[in-house]
Write a protein that holds these residues in place. Structure first.
Motif, PDB file in Angstrom:
ATOM      1  N   UNK A 160       0.801  -1.230   0.000  1.00 29.07           N
ATOM      2  CA  UNK A 160       0.000   0.000   0.000  1.00 29.07           C
ATOM      3  C   UNK A 160       0.832   1.277   0.000  1.00 29.07           C
ATOM      4  N   UNK A 161       2.124   1.165  -0.214  1.00 27.28           N
ATOM      5  CA  UNK A 161       2.999   2.336  -0.189  1.00 27.28           C
ATOM      6  C   UNK A 161       2.903   3.123  -1.500  1.00 27.28           C
ATOM      7  N   UNK A 162       3.020   4.440  -1.409  1.00 27.90           N
ATOM      8  CA  UNK A 162       3.022   5.255  -2.631  1.00 27.90           C
ATOM      9  C   UNK A 162       4.238   4.931  -3.491  1.00 27.90           C
ATOM     10  N   UNK A 163       4.056   4.930  -4.800  1.00 30.72           N
ATOM     11  CA  UNK A 163       5.144   4.578  -5.719  1.00 30.72           C
ATOM     12  C   UNK A 163       6.359   5.489  -5.568  1.00 30.72           C
ATOM     13  N   UNK A 164       6.152   6.733  -5.182  1.00 32.33           N
ATOM     14  CA  UNK A 164       7.264   7.680  -5.018  1.00 32.33           C
ATOM     15  C   UNK A 164       8.234   7.244  -3.924  1.00 32.33           C
TER      16      UNK A 164
ATOM     17  N   UNK B 106       8.772   2.406   6.939  1.00 28.85           N
ATOM     18  CA  UNK B 106       7.421   1.824   6.894  1.00 28.85           C
ATOM     19  C   UNK B 106       6.920   1.527   5.482  1.00 28.85           C
ATOM     20  N   UNK B 107       7.582   2.053   4.449  1.00 29.41           N
ATOM     21  CA  UNK B 107       7.105   1.889   3.082  1.00 29.41           C
ATOM     22  C   UNK B 107       7.839   0.808   2.294  1.00 29.41           C
ATOM     23  N   UNK B 108       8.970   0.343   2.794  1.00 31.76           N
ATOM     24  CA  UNK B 108       9.750  -0.644   2.056  1.00 31.76           C
ATOM     25  C   UNK B 108      10.049  -1.857   2.919  1.00 31.76           C
ATOM     26  N   UNK B 109      10.273  -2.969   2.240  1.00 32.69           N
ATOM     27  CA  UNK B 109      10.686  -4.204   2.893  1.00 32.69           C
ATOM     28  C   UNK B 109      12.134  -4.455   2.477  1.00 32.69           C
ATOM     29  N   UNK B 110      12.993  -4.721   3.468  1.00 35.23           N
ATOM     30  CA  UNK B 110      14.414  -4.934   3.209  1.00 35.23           C
ATOM     31  C   UNK B 110      14.809  -6.317   3.720  1.00 35.23           C
ATOM     32  N   UNK B 111      15.471  -7.083   2.861  1.00 38.01           N
ATOM     33  CA  UNK B 111      15.982  -8.385   3.300  1.00 38.01           C
ATOM     34  C   UNK B 111      17.330  -8.644   2.626  1.00 38.01           C
ATOM     35  N   UNK B 112      18.208  -9.302   3.370  1.00 39.32           N
ATOM     36  CA  UNK B 112      19.529  -9.585   2.822  1.00 39.32           C
ATOM     37  C   UNK B 112      19.414 -10.580   1.681  1.00 39.32           C
ATOM     38  N   UNK B 113      20.136 -10.313   0.610  1.00 39.06           N
ATOM     39  CA  UNK B 113      20.146 -11.192  -0.556  1.00 39.06           C
ATOM     40  C   UNK B 113      20.881 -12.473  -0.195  1.00 39.06           C
TER      41      UNK B 113
END
Length: 70
Positions: A11-15, A57-64
């Protein structure tokens, strides 16, 4: 330097994706790959900056890492 996959939450804005890319670059990160099927990218980040973005709150981060099917 560790590599992370960064994706935009549903649901995060594309910007927010562009803001995240710029923030990583401003903190010494290097965009390695931009995804085409999902809104996201892979970034290499200096060790001392790894934790900075994991609370956004707008992105999900995970180690590759390596993925195996069996």
């Amino acid at each position: 330097m560790p590599v992370f996959n960064v994706t935009l939450k549903e649901n995060a804005p594309a910007a927010e994706l562009e803001k995240a890319k710029q923030a990583y670059k401003d903190n010494g990160g290097e965009i390695k790959h931009e995804f085409t099927l999902i809104k996201g990218f892979t970034v290499e980040v200096p060790d001392d900056k790894v934790g900075v973005f994991q609370s956004n709150e707008h992105i999900h981060v995970e180690q590759d890492g390596e993925v195996r099917t069996q």
